[in-house]
Design an enzyme around this catalytic site. Structure first.
Site, PDB file in Angstrom:
ATOM      1  N   CYS A 256      88.128 111.228 -69.517  1.00  0.00           N
ATOM      2  CA  CYS A 256      87.200 110.180 -69.064  1.00  0.00           C
ATOM      3  C   CYS A 256      85.767 110.680 -69.126  1.00  0.00           C
ATOM      4  O   CYS A 256      85.457 111.767 -68.665  1.00  0.00           O
ATOM      5  CB  CYS A 256      87.442 109.809 -67.617  1.00  0.00           C
ATOM      6  SG  CYS A 256      89.091 109.333 -67.241  1.00  0.00           S
TER       7      CYS A 256
ATOM      8  N   CYS B 294      78.179 110.207 -66.750  1.00  0.00           N
ATOM      9  CA  CYS B 294      78.992 109.802 -67.911  1.00  0.00           C
ATOM     10  C   CYS B 294      78.267 110.177 -69.197  1.00  0.00           C
ATOM     11  O   CYS B 294      77.096 109.845 -69.378  1.00  0.00           O
ATOM     12  CB  CYS B 294      79.244 108.297 -67.875  1.00  0.00           C
ATOM     13  SG  CYS B 294      80.189 107.695 -69.295  1.00  0.00           S
TER      14      CYS B 294
ATOM     15  N   SER C 127      84.637 100.576 -61.328  1.00  0.00           N
ATOM     16  CA  SER C 127      84.178 101.956 -61.163  1.00  0.00           C
ATOM     17  C   SER C 127      83.243 102.001 -59.960  1.00  0.00           C
ATOM     18  O   SER C 127      82.094 101.592 -60.050  1.00  0.00           O
ATOM     19  CB  SER C 127      83.446 102.398 -62.433  1.00  0.00           C
ATOM     20  OG  SER C 127      84.358 102.455 -63.500  1.00  0.00           O
ATOM     21  N   LEU C 128      83.747 102.500 -58.846  1.00  0.00           N
ATOM     22  CA  LEU C 128      82.985 102.421 -57.595  1.00  0.00           C
ATOM     23  C   LEU C 128      82.173 103.702 -57.351  1.00  0.00           C
ATOM     24  O   LEU C 128      80.959 103.666 -57.216  1.00  0.00           O
ATOM     25  CB  LEU C 128      83.962 102.136 -56.439  1.00  0.00           C
ATOM     26  CG  LEU C 128      83.338 101.800 -55.099  1.00  0.00           C
ATOM     27  CD1 LEU C 128      82.462 100.563 -55.177  1.00  0.00           C
ATOM     28  CD2 LEU C 128      84.435 101.603 -54.040  1.00  0.00           C
ATOM     29  N   HIS C 129      82.854 104.823 -57.202  1.00  0.00           N
ATOM     30  CA  HIS C 129      82.228 106.159 -57.138  1.00  0.00           C
ATOM     31  C   HIS C 129      81.408 106.482 -55.891  1.00  0.00           C
ATOM     32  O   HIS C 129      80.978 107.628 -55.726  1.00  0.00           O
ATOM     33  CB  HIS C 129      81.346 106.447 -58.361  1.00  0.00           C
ATOM     34  CG  HIS C 129      82.025 106.156 -59.659  1.00  0.00           C
ATOM     35  ND1 HIS C 129      83.234 106.717 -60.002  1.00  0.00           N
ATOM     36  CD2 HIS C 129      81.679 105.351 -60.691  1.00  0.00           C
ATOM     37  CE1 HIS C 129      83.595 106.273 -61.189  1.00  0.00           C
ATOM     38  NE2 HIS C 129      82.678 105.440 -61.624  1.00  0.00           N
TER      39      HIS C 129
ATOM     40  N   CYS D 101      76.508 102.901 -74.537  1.00  0.00           N
ATOM     41  CA  CYS D 101      76.511 102.082 -73.327  1.00  0.00           C
ATOM     42  C   CYS D 101      75.095 102.025 -72.784  1.00  0.00           C
ATOM     43  O   CYS D 101      74.357 103.006 -72.847  1.00  0.00           O
ATOM     44  CB  CYS D 101      77.444 102.689 -72.283  1.00  0.00           C
ATOM     45  SG  CYS D 101      77.645 101.650 -70.814  1.00  0.00           S
TER      46      CYS D 101
ATOM     47  N   GLU E 182      85.275 106.289 -80.136  1.00  0.00           N
ATOM     48  CA  GLU E 182      86.514 107.024 -79.974  1.00  0.00           C
ATOM     49  C   GLU E 182      87.552 106.175 -79.243  1.00  0.00           C
ATOM     50  O   GLU E 182      87.226 105.427 -78.330  1.00  0.00           O
ATOM     51  CB  GLU E 182      86.244 108.326 -79.225  1.00  0.00           C
ATOM     52  CG  GLU E 182      85.472 109.292 -80.115  1.00  0.00           C
ATOM     53  CD  GLU E 182      85.153 110.624 -79.460  1.00  0.00           C
ATOM     54  OE1 GLU E 182      85.093 111.621 -80.196  1.00  0.00           O
ATOM     55  OE2 GLU E 182      84.964 110.677 -78.231  1.00  0.00           O
TER      56      GLU E 182
ATOM     57  N   CYS F 120      75.019 105.534 -66.439  1.00  0.00           N
ATOM     58  CA  CYS F 120      75.588 106.163 -65.240  1.00  0.00           C
ATOM     59  C   CYS F 120      75.360 107.669 -65.367  1.00  0.00           C
ATOM     60  O   CYS F 120      75.578 108.257 -66.430  1.00  0.00           O
ATOM     61  CB  CYS F 120      77.072 105.836 -65.113  1.00  0.00           C
ATOM     62  SG  CYS F 120      77.370 104.058 -64.895  1.00  0.00           S
TER      63      CYS F 120
ATOM     64  N   GLY G 297      81.364 102.032 -73.384  1.00  0.00           N
ATOM     65  CA  GLY G 297      80.784 100.705 -73.237  1.00  0.00           C
ATOM     66  C   GLY G 297      81.141  99.987 -71.957  1.00  0.00           C
ATOM     67  O   GLY G 297      82.071 100.374 -71.241  1.00  0.00           O
ATOM     68  N   GLU G 298      80.384  98.940 -71.654  1.00  0.00           N
ATOM     69  CA  GLU G 298      80.643  98.092 -70.495  1.00  0.00           C
ATOM     70  C   GLU G 298      81.210  96.765 -71.018  1.00  0.00           C
ATOM     71  O   GLU G 298      80.473  95.940 -71.568  1.00  0.00           O
ATOM     72  CB  GLU G 298      79.341  97.868 -69.702  1.00  0.00           C
ATOM     73  CG  GLU G 298      79.413  96.788 -68.645  1.00  0.00           C
ATOM     74  CD  GLU G 298      80.609  96.907 -67.694  1.00  0.00           C
ATOM     75  OE1 GLU G 298      80.898  98.000 -67.174  1.00  0.00           O
ATOM     76  OE2 GLU G 298      81.273  95.864 -67.491  1.00  0.00           O
TER      77      GLU G 298
ATOM     78  N   ASN H  14      84.891 115.149 -65.105  1.00  0.00           N
ATOM     79  CA  ASN H  14      85.024 115.937 -66.330  1.00  0.00           C
ATOM     80  C   ASN H  14      83.641 116.335 -66.819  1.00  0.00           C
ATOM     81  O   ASN H  14      82.838 115.473 -67.145  1.00  0.00           O
ATOM     82  CB  ASN H  14      85.706 115.113 -67.424  1.00  0.00           C
ATOM     83  CG  ASN H  14      87.153 114.853 -67.094  1.00  0.00           C
ATOM     84  OD1 ASN H  14      87.909 115.770 -66.802  1.00  0.00           O
ATOM     85  ND2 ASN H  14      87.534 113.590 -67.097  1.00  0.00           N
TER      86      ASN H  14
ATOM     87  N   CYS I  97      93.384 103.925 -74.665  1.00  0.00           N
ATOM     88  CA  CYS I  97      92.066 103.711 -74.066  1.00  0.00           C
ATOM     89  C   CYS I  97      91.099 103.338 -75.186  1.00  0.00           C
ATOM     90  O   CYS I  97      90.862 104.136 -76.096  1.00  0.00           O
ATOM     91  CB  CYS I  97      91.638 104.998 -73.362  1.00  0.00           C
ATOM     92  SG  CYS I  97      90.012 104.882 -72.616  1.00  0.00           S
TER      93      CYS I  97
HETATM   94  N1  SAH Z   1      81.768 100.767 -68.242  1.00  0.00           N
HETATM   95  C1  SAH Z   1      83.113 100.652 -67.756  1.00  0.00           C
HETATM   96  C2  SAH Z   1      84.101 101.218 -68.723  1.00  0.00           C
HETATM   97  C3  SAH Z   1      84.000 102.722 -68.938  1.00  0.00           C
HETATM   98  S1  SAH Z   1      85.302 103.336 -68.059  1.00  0.00           S
HETATM   99  C4  SAH Z   1      83.208 101.269 -66.385  1.00  0.00           C
HETATM  100  O1  SAH Z   1      82.226 101.857 -65.933  1.00  0.00           O
HETATM  101  O2  SAH Z   1      84.217 101.106 -65.722  1.00  0.00           O
HETATM  102  C5  SAH Z   1      85.117 104.932 -67.943  1.00  0.00           C
HETATM  103  C6  SAH Z   1      85.717 105.431 -66.660  1.00  0.00           C
HETATM  104  O3  SAH Z   1      85.581 106.829 -66.672  1.00  0.00           O
HETATM  105  C7  SAH Z   1      84.935 104.919 -65.462  1.00  0.00           C
HETATM  106  O4  SAH Z   1      85.693 104.782 -64.319  1.00  0.00           O
HETATM  107  C8  SAH Z   1      83.943 106.019 -65.320  1.00  0.00           C
HETATM  108  O5  SAH Z   1      83.382 105.996 -64.070  1.00  0.00           O
HETATM  109  C9  SAH Z   1      84.778 107.234 -65.588  1.00  0.00           C
HETATM  110  N2  SAH Z   1      83.952 108.383 -65.980  1.00  0.00           N
HETATM  111  C10 SAH Z   1      82.827 108.372 -66.696  1.00  0.00           C
HETATM  112  N3  SAH Z   1      82.344 109.608 -66.852  1.00  0.00           N
HETATM  113  C11 SAH Z   1      83.201 110.436 -66.245  1.00  0.00           C
HETATM  114  C12 SAH Z   1      83.275 111.848 -66.109  1.00  0.00           C
HETATM  115  N4  SAH Z   1      82.350 112.651 -66.630  1.00  0.00           N
HETATM  116  N5  SAH Z   1      84.308 112.359 -65.420  1.00  0.00           N
HETATM  117  C13 SAH Z   1      85.248 111.569 -64.918  1.00  0.00           C
HETATM  118  N6  SAH Z   1      85.257 110.224 -65.026  1.00  0.00           N
HETATM  119  C14 SAH Z   1      84.234 109.664 -65.687  1.00  0.00           C
END
Ligand code: SAH
Length: 367
Positions: free
Chosen positions: A343, A123, A223-225, A116, A96, A120, A169-170, A300, A109
């Site tokens: 996202c 995700c 993407s730190l989190h 992937c 997508e 995570c 994807g990464e 989300n 985007c």
């Molecule tokens: N693999 C890369 C590229 C994917 S980016 C990465 O991890 O950065 C996707 C972005 O959306 C990342 O910042 C990820 O952490 C965020 N994301 C993934 N799942 C999400 C969700 N359910 N709700 C909000 N953000 C999310």
């Protein structure tokens, strides 16, 4: 006449490789520039329309080459104007691609892999497993198709002003194809985006961050989190291989390059998981010495997840603490909710995702 599969897709070739290609068929390298203009400025994929190429060159290109973008399988448009395409690559694989219009910019985007391998926990792409890397043509082809579908504004402006690799994807686990596609986004004869308008987002592939710094000028998002390893490991399993201290070092190294001024950190806020005031204070300590921006993303939800989005007041309180601590922090607006384009909600179609996905995950991450 060669069979179709043996034709070279010119979308796979960045400027250098396109020049090499023309030299290899006995042509001058400037042909590469003419063809790039046709493809990326004019949107032309038919060699017959490339009128400055001469009949015999056009005929031989027909035999050996093609310009083959992904196929648009479906288009959805949200009430807020967000648009989502399912782009197919044959063999049942699809990803997508999302366009997010805002008053002063339009962000596209795009995806870098089908599925992937990083898994995570928050995700939905991770939950689907991994099918395969996208080729350079499949990555740049998403931009090409979206640009064609969107056309131009009435004043002749392009509608896509920014591209982010934040789809499926990464990207740093598909380094070469991603860099080729990035260079076509940046090149004046490609899409001509400025470095700060093309953002690569990574879950923290430390060696890839060092390599990227020395390869191409683009903006970096990480993407730190979570501000500490124990928690981050539960969200981003890759943290077991590249813990926060090493990740921060690679980010500091990245911004030490004069062309790369800042790193954006993404932080998805999940109810009761990583949204406590203590997390916010630890985040300040972690990031305050680094030229950086913080992007807070309300989680989300997707079918089957056990996580919930942090309540609005907690998001605001989190933002207030980090801002008082001196960080620049914005809360990302959720867009395209009604068409599952937000996202972490991108799914596409992932085939062959179980055993192979496990194996590749082990190889790539050691996680
Ligand atoms: N693999 C890369 C590229 C994917 S980016 C990465 O991890 O950065 C996707 C972005 O959306 C990342 O910042 C990820 O952490 C965020 N994301 C993934 N799942 C999400 C969700 N359910 N709700 C909000 N953000 C999310």
């Amino acid at each position: 006449m060669p069979v179709r599969e043996t034709r070279i897709n010119l979308l796979d070739l960045d400027e250098n490789r396109l020049q090499e290609f023309f030299e290899s068929i006995g042509e001058k390298s400037f042909r590469a520039h003419q063809v790039m203009k046709w493809i990326y400025h004019q949107g032309v994929t038919d060699f017959n329309q490339m009128t400055n190429l001469g009949l015999s060159l056009r005929q031989s290109l027909h035999q050996i080459a093609e310009i083959q973008p992904p196929q648009i399988l479906s288009t959805q448009t949200s009430v807020d104007g967000t648009r989502k395409w399912l782009m197919g690559f044959g063999g049942g694989n699809a990803v997508e691609t999302v366009f997010i219009p805002e008053p002063n910019r339009g962000t596209l985007c795009i995806s870098s892999q089908v599925g992937c391998a990083l898994n995570c926990s928050f995700c939905s792409t991770g939950a689907q497993g991994f099918s395969r890397n996208l080729s350079a043509s499949e990555i740049i082809g998403q931009v090409w198709q979206a640009a064609q579908a969107l056309g131009h504004e009435r004043n002749g402006q392009r509608r896509i002003t920014n591209v982010v690799l934040m789809g499926m994807g990464e990207p740093l686990l598909n380094f070469d194809a991603v860099v080729s596609a990035l260079s076509l986004m940046r090149h004046d004869l490609g899409f001509g985006f400025a470095a700060k308008r093309v953002t690569l987002s990574t879950a923290g592939m430390v060696p890839g961050i060092y390599r990227l710094r020395d390869t191409i000028d683009v903006a970096l998002a990480v993407s730190l989190h979570a501000p500490e390893d124990e928690l981050r490991e539960t969200l981003v399993p890759l943290n077991r291989k590249y813990p926060i201290r090493e990740l921060m070092q690679s980010c500091a190294d990245y911004v030490s390059d004069k062309h790369k001024r800042t790193v954006t950190f993404e932080y998805t806020l999940i109810d009761g998981v990583n949204d406590h005031p203590d997390h916010a204070r630890k985040l300040v300590k972690l990031l305050r010495r680094l030229p950086s921006k913080l992007n807070l993303i309300p989680f989300n939800p997707f079918p089957g997840t056990g996580y919930r989005c942090s309540p609005e007041p907690r998001i605001r309180a989190f933002q207030e603490i980090v801002m008082k601590g001196g960080l620049i922090a914005t809360v990302r607006k959720t867009r395209g909710d009604d068409i599952d384009a937000a996202c972490g909600q991108l799914v596409g179609k992932v085939l062959d995702r179980t055993r192979r996905s496990e194996r590749i995950r082990e190889q790539m991450t050691g996680a």
